[in-house]
Design a protein around this motif. Structure first.
Motif, PDB file in Angstrom:
ATOM      1  N   ALA A 164      13.725   4.482  -5.392  1.00  0.00           N
ATOM      2  CA  ALA A 164      13.923   5.082  -4.070  1.00  0.00           C
ATOM      3  C   ALA A 164      12.623   5.024  -3.270  1.00  0.00           C
ATOM      4  O   ALA A 164      11.546   5.270  -3.813  1.00  0.00           O
ATOM      5  N   PRO A 165      12.707   4.707  -1.967  1.00  0.00           N
ATOM      6  CA  PRO A 165      11.483   4.615  -1.142  1.00  0.00           C
ATOM      7  C   PRO A 165      10.968   5.974  -0.691  1.00  0.00           C
ATOM      8  O   PRO A 165      10.346   6.088   0.352  1.00  0.00           O
ATOM      9  N   TYR A 166      11.233   7.007  -1.458  1.00  0.00           N
ATOM     10  CA  TYR A 166      10.763   8.352  -1.130  1.00  0.00           C
ATOM     11  C   TYR A 166      10.772   9.180  -2.412  1.00  0.00           C
ATOM     12  O   TYR A 166      11.319   8.760  -3.440  1.00  0.00           O
ATOM     13  N   THR A 167      10.182  10.337  -2.350  1.00  0.00           N
ATOM     14  CA  THR A 167      10.211  11.273  -3.467  1.00  0.00           C
ATOM     15  C   THR A 167      10.304  12.684  -2.921  1.00  0.00           C
ATOM     16  O   THR A 167       9.605  13.046  -1.970  1.00  0.00           O
ATOM     17  N   LEU A 211       0.834  -1.208   0.000  1.00  0.00           N
ATOM     18  CA  LEU A 211       0.000   0.000   0.000  1.00  0.00           C
ATOM     19  C   LEU A 211       0.869   1.259   0.000  1.00  0.00           C
ATOM     20  O   LEU A 211       0.571   2.230  -0.706  1.00  0.00           O
ATOM     21  N   PHE A 212       1.954   1.227   0.795  1.00  0.00           N
ATOM     22  CA  PHE A 212       2.870   2.364   0.821  1.00  0.00           C
ATOM     23  C   PHE A 212       3.504   2.580  -0.549  1.00  0.00           C
ATOM     24  O   PHE A 212       3.589   3.711  -1.038  1.00  0.00           O
ATOM     25  N   TRP A 213       3.927   1.497  -1.187  1.00  0.00           N
ATOM     26  CA  TRP A 213       4.574   1.618  -2.504  1.00  0.00           C
ATOM     27  C   TRP A 213       3.580   2.076  -3.561  1.00  0.00           C
ATOM     28  O   TRP A 213       3.947   2.805  -4.482  1.00  0.00           O
ATOM     29  N   SER A 266       4.297   5.447  -5.555  1.00  0.00           N
ATOM     30  CA  SER A 266       4.397   5.436  -7.017  1.00  0.00           C
ATOM     31  C   SER A 266       3.383   6.379  -7.656  1.00  0.00           C
ATOM     32  O   SER A 266       3.651   6.971  -8.704  1.00  0.00           O
ATOM     33  N   ALA A 267       2.214   6.512  -7.024  1.00  0.00           N
ATOM     34  CA  ALA A 267       1.212   7.431  -7.564  1.00  0.00           C
ATOM     35  C   ALA A 267       1.643   8.880  -7.423  1.00  0.00           C
ATOM     36  O   ALA A 267       1.239   9.729  -8.231  1.00  0.00           O
ATOM     37  N   LEU A 268       2.477   9.177  -6.416  1.00  0.00           N
ATOM     38  CA  LEU A 268       2.907  10.557  -6.178  1.00  0.00           C
ATOM     39  C   LEU A 268       4.219  10.899  -6.883  1.00  0.00           C
ATOM     40  O   LEU A 268       4.581  12.072  -6.959  1.00  0.00           O
ATOM     41  N   LYS A 269       4.932   9.898  -7.385  1.00  0.00           N
ATOM     42  CA  LYS A 269       6.193  10.174  -8.067  1.00  0.00           C
ATOM     43  C   LYS A 269       5.936  10.760  -9.457  1.00  0.00           C
ATOM     44  O   LYS A 269       4.947  10.401 -10.110  1.00  0.00           O
TER      45      LYS A 269
END
Length: 303
Positions: free
Chosen positions: A67-70, A47-49, A53-56
């Motif tokens: 990367a686990p962040y953006t 769910l986190f990924w 991915s939707a926000l990247k």
């Protein structure tokens, strides 16, 4: 005097043994908590990924950014999803089908569970076996026969034919009822017969007993069944793809995500954004019935 068996008398914990017992209990609790945290992280990571991915930005996803962040969150993926033609209609179709399936399947399953539990009639045991066996048949094995069945049924009743939302409702109700009957049967059987007898002495009819007394008592089980029916119907892709062939106005939300799967390159940002949008109604439905759902699942385990 009668001899007392000393071995049968439980031994009290001494003051020296008490700290050791507490330490053992603390280690067990710590291990259980650690295992629960690990399982929760494993479940929550997809769910986190998905949200990440939707926000990247699309450029980052196309470049294979893992990367686990953006540092540059973007809503462009959500804009591409909401910009799909007839997206609002797809969303509304999914809501209509899911809600109608939930209402019909829970009502019919509840009435069937009452009949199979409270009344004795011929073929009752065989009927229960048939309901159980029907759950063992793979859905994929029934898709083609259901296609021809709905095609022929549509000639007589156009509402449940191909390219109609009624076909999805009919199929999902049929697949939801057997599971709901088996689940609600345990809840109905858990209500003592003395309750029904007391209601009859007070002048309550069978219909009033079922409506005013039995249904509120098994409401947690009804809520649990409704959650399973809603999720299975909301996430359906196989039946929506098979039975809604050419009527674009009757397609459901999973079909909208299909537009972002392309032969040359998939739009993963839009796919993840669409998945997030599809998850929101499920979360809202789950939160609204959470308390009843927990008690319902606990009752199902006891039954």
């Amino acid at each position: 005097m009668t001899a007392v068996d000393v071995s049968s008398v439980p031994r009290r914990t001494t003051k020296a043994e008490a700290p050791q017992k507490l330490r053992k209990q603390g280690k067990r609790r710590f291990g259980a908590d650690a295992a629960a945290i690990v399982i929760a992280l494993i479940v929550a990571f997809p769910l986190f990924w998905m949200v990440l991915s939707a926000l990247k930005p699309k450029t980052a996803l196309d470049a294979g950014d893992a990367a686990p962040y953006t540092l540059e969150p973007s809503l462009d993926s959500f804009g591409r999803v909401l910009g799909v033609n007839n997206f609002g209609q797809y969303f509304l179709n999914s809501v209509i089908v899911a809600l109608v399936v939930v209402v019909l399947s829970t009502i019919l399953a509840f009435l069937a569970a009452v009949a199979l539990t409270r009344y004795n009639f011929k073929m009752r045991t065989k009927l229960l076996i048939i309901i159980l066996v029907s759950q063992m048949v793979p859905v994929e094995a029934l898709t083609i026969p259901l296609f021809f069945l709905l095609r022929n049924a549509g000639e007589a009743i156009p509402l449940v034919g191909l390219n109609q939302l009624g076909s999805l409702v009919l199929v999902h109700v049929g697949f939801s009822i057997p599971f709901a009957i088996w689940m609600l049967r345990g809840f109905v059987a858990a209500v003592p017969l003395e309750v029904e007898e007391a209601a009859r002495l007070d002048g309550a009819s069978s219909f009033r007993f079922v409506r005013s007394i039995l249904f509120p008592l098994v409401a947690p089980g009804v809520v649990a069944c409704s959650v399973f029916s809603f999720i299975s119907t909301w996430n359906d892709f196989l039946f929506a793809k098979t039975f809604i062939i050419s009527a674009q106005e009757n397609q459901t939300l999973p079909m909208a995500l299909l537009t972002f799967f392309k032969p040359d390159q998939n739009d993963w940002g839009a796919i993840m954004a669409g998945s997030v949008i599809m998850t929101i109604p499920v979360l809202i439905f789950f939160v609204s019935v959470q308390r009843k759902l927990v008690s319902g699942l606990a009752g199902a385990v006891k039954g």
